[in-house]
Design a protein around this motif. Structure first.
Motif, mmCIF file in Angstrom:
data_model
loop_
_atom_site.group_PDB
_atom_site.id
_atom_site.type_symbol
_atom_site.label_atom_id
_atom_site.label_comp_id
_atom_site.label_asym_id
_atom_site.label_seq_id
_atom_site.Cartn_x
_atom_site.Cartn_y
_atom_site.Cartn_z
ATOM 1 N N GLU A 117 49.117 88.749 -24.377
ATOM 2 C CA GLU A 117 49.347 89.643 -25.503
ATOM 3 C C GLU A 117 50.269 90.780 -25.072
ATOM 4 O O GLU A 117 50.139 91.311 -23.976
ATOM 5 C CB GLU A 117 48.000 90.202 -25.964
ATOM 6 C CG GLU A 117 48.165 91.237 -27.024
ATOM 7 C CD GLU A 117 47.120 91.101 -28.112
ATOM 8 O OE1 GLU A 117 47.034 92.005 -28.928
ATOM 9 O OE2 GLU A 117 46.391 90.092 -28.105
ATOM 10 N N TYR A 118 51.193 91.124 -25.911
ATOM 11 C CA TYR A 118 52.095 92.227 -25.604
ATOM 12 C C TYR A 118 52.066 93.198 -26.776
ATOM 13 O O TYR A 118 52.359 92.809 -27.913
ATOM 14 C CB TYR A 118 53.512 91.692 -25.376
ATOM 15 C CG TYR A 118 54.598 92.751 -25.435
ATOM 16 C CD1 TYR A 118 54.580 93.844 -24.566
ATOM 17 C CD2 TYR A 118 55.638 92.655 -26.354
ATOM 18 C CE1 TYR A 118 55.572 94.802 -24.623
ATOM 19 C CE2 TYR A 118 56.640 93.614 -26.411
ATOM 20 C CZ TYR A 118 56.600 94.685 -25.545
ATOM 21 O OH TYR A 118 57.593 95.639 -25.596
ATOM 22 N N ARG A 119 51.694 94.425 -26.484
ATOM 23 C CA ARG A 119 51.728 95.449 -27.528
ATOM 24 C C ARG A 119 52.783 96.479 -27.172
ATOM 25 O O ARG A 119 52.601 97.239 -26.218
ATOM 26 C CB ARG A 119 50.357 96.116 -27.675
ATOM 27 C CG ARG A 119 49.671 95.610 -28.922
ATOM 28 C CD ARG A 119 48.449 96.403 -29.305
ATOM 29 N NE ARG A 119 47.277 95.553 -29.215
ATOM 30 C CZ ARG A 119 46.305 95.710 -28.341
ATOM 31 N NH1 ARG A 119 46.327 96.696 -27.483
ATOM 32 N NH2 ARG A 119 45.286 94.889 -28.343
ATOM 33 N N HIS A 156 54.948 99.634 -26.652
ATOM 34 C CA HIS A 156 54.655 101.066 -26.596
ATOM 35 C C HIS A 156 55.300 101.755 -27.810
ATOM 36 O O HIS A 156 56.341 101.301 -28.279
ATOM 37 C CB HIS A 156 55.269 101.596 -25.288
ATOM 38 C CG HIS A 156 54.861 102.979 -24.935
ATOM 39 N ND1 HIS A 156 55.623 104.075 -25.288
ATOM 40 C CD2 HIS A 156 53.789 103.455 -24.256
ATOM 41 C CE1 HIS A 156 55.022 105.167 -24.840
ATOM 42 N NE2 HIS A 156 53.914 104.818 -24.216
ATOM 43 N N ASP A 185 61.639 92.127 -27.335
ATOM 44 C CA ASP A 185 61.722 93.202 -28.323
ATOM 45 C C ASP A 185 62.849 93.017 -29.333
ATOM 46 O O ASP A 185 62.911 93.711 -30.342
ATOM 47 C CB ASP A 185 61.920 94.542 -27.612
ATOM 48 C CG ASP A 185 60.842 94.793 -26.574
ATOM 49 O OD1 ASP A 185 59.660 94.785 -26.945
ATOM 50 O OD2 ASP A 185 61.186 94.980 -25.380
#
Ligand code: H79
Length: 450
Positions: free
Chosen positions: A39-41, A43, A263
């Motif tokens: 999982e990547y949240r 910033h 991103d």
């Protein structure tokens, strides 16, 4: 009794069909699932940087390296089957004494560009910066001996331009890039090497890029497609980047749906969703900010014999169409080995900048508009304003489909005068009098009722 059996059989068949569908769906999902699963949240600063990126719309791509000496593009080592032993002679001839970071950044600004993406390392593996983990770099091998990325980073910071690094996964020079992929097979390297050592080396160089050049815009990866089935340890590499600089935007030109930890998503030589260049056949548009890159002639790296320059009109149309597709435009130059950008490029860039000075309102800060891209042009949107970009139309009026909101007023960007329009149940009719026609893009701004 008979009825019951056939009902049972029907039920069994339905269950079987459902099971099969589920299995097929699972198989499809497994097939489509990206190799990075964690999982990547992003910033908050990364979310903010994404917004900045989408507002910025226009960047300068720079392909510059030791290959520039040969004036035959950045793939010359592979294309001419030059072994490392011979290729290693190039850096001694790379002496860009005319390089002036100030001039490049000023040119990008005059063109209306908000960021620069430059090759820190291309497929030939040569580092255009001071790398301590390799001597295959600009400091150790060239007579110039200066870190051009550092000079550019300092100048960009002073001028308010963001700097991104293009970094190649693929490496035709490093001994541990093994097993080999689809390209760079004539480099004359021994048939051995330790893949994990190569990945350590790549991470070490990325750490240098994210530590020694101040805050950077992000990393633009390329070359994953050379070994699509390899374990690239992307999760670890992306984490390294985001741990060092959470706002840095990671993009990877793998031509697939974005992987976790990325991103933004880029498209090479094509608008999102198109595949005219043949690289985007497996690409699926995700929900990240989008970017498309294109060359000014037909080459990325300096090509002395490539005279197929795109016209200013073509380039403006590409920028406008990209904006209408909700994407940024990253326009490439391949500077010469002496450090200068060839004059044929400069003319077109300056003309784009002049056009943007007058019409930038309809590009910067916008998103793709309510009418999807059409043959005649596109729409962009900022708040309650919709910009209708008429790129290719011969008649005195143009009809758009009905918009979800009513139109309060309309004006021509050319002279700010009120534009005539008729809202009809069949659509929106806009008048285009000859006095407001722009040679590249005639823009009508519609103010919508909230
Ligand atoms: O940096 C510029 C180019 O050098 C790089 N991307 C831009 C931004 C680029 N590298 N390769 N390509 C573009 C296209 C390569 C296509 C191919 Fe293949 C490589 C054809 C055959 C080998 C990829 C792998 C497509 C099919 C197999």
């Amino acid at each position: 009794m008979k009825m019951k059996t056939s009902k049972c059989a029907l039920k069994a068949r339905i269950v079987l069909a459902l099971g099969l569908t589920m299995l097929m769906t699972l198989a499809m999902l497994a097939n489509l699932a990206p190799p990075v699963r964690a999982e990547y949240r992003p910033h908050p600063s990364n979310i903010e940087a994404r917004r900045w990126f989408q507002d910025a719309k226009f960047g300068l791509f720079v392909h510059w390296g030791t290959y520039s000496v040969l004036g035959d593009g950045e793939w010359v080592m592979n294309n001419r089957k030059i072994p490392i032993a011979a290729y290693d002679r190039l850096p001694a001839q790379f002496n860009p004494t005319e390089f002036d970071a100030k001039e490049w950044v000023a040119l990008a600004k005059a063109t209306g560009m908000k960021y620069i993406t430059i090759t820190s390392k291309h497929h030939d593996g040569f580092a255009m910066f001071d790398s301590k983990v390799s001597d295959w770099d600009i400091i150790d091998r060239t007579p110039y001996k200066k870190d051009v990325l550092k000079m550019l980073a300092d100048e960009c910071r002073a001028a308010g331009i963001k700097l991104f690094f293009y970094h190649s996964h693929l490496d035709w020079h490093h001994p541990d890039y093994f097993p080999r992929g689809r390209t760079g097979l004539d480099s004359g390297r021994a048939n051995k090497g330790e893949w994990s050592k190569y990945l350590d080396y790549m991470d070490a160089q990325l750490k240098e890029l994210l530590t020694n050049y101040g805050e950077i815009g992000g990393i633009w990866f390329d070359g994953w497609w050379d070994r699509p089935d390899a374990d690239w340890r992307l999760e670890q590499t992306y984490k390294l980047i985001h741990d060092l600089q959470p706002q840095a935007l990671v993009g990877n030109n793998h031509h697939r749906r974005p992987f976790a930890g990325e991103d933004f998503q880029m498209f090479e030589k094509d608008l999102p969703g198109k595949n005219t260049a043949g690289f985007s056949g497996d690409s699926v548009i995700g929900d990240l900010p989008l970017e498309t890159c294109e060359t000014m002639n037909n080459s990325w790296g300096f090509n002395i014999n490539d005279r197929k320059f795109k016209s200013t009109r073509e380039l403006i149309h590409y920028l406008v169409r990209a904006a209408g597709h909700n994407a940024n435009f990253l326009l490439n130059v391949g500077p010469m080995p002496n450090g200068q950008i060839q004059p044929e490029f400069v003319t077109q860039l300056r003309e784009m900048g002049q056009w943007l000075e007058k019409n930038g309102e309809a590009i910067y800060g916008t998103r793709g508009g309510p009418v999807t891209p059409r043959g005649w042009g596109v729409t962009t949107r900022k708040g309650n304003t919709v910009y209708v970009h008429v790129l290719d139309w011969a008649d005195e009026a143009i009809a758009l489909p009905r918009l979800a909101q009513r139109v309060k007023s309309a004006r021509y960007l050319k002279d700010g005068s009120k534009a005539d329009f008729i809202e009809h149940e069949y659509g929106l009719l806009l008048k285009i009098p000859s006095r407001v026609i722009d040679e590249h893009d005639t823009i009508i701004a519609l103010e919508l009722v909230q």
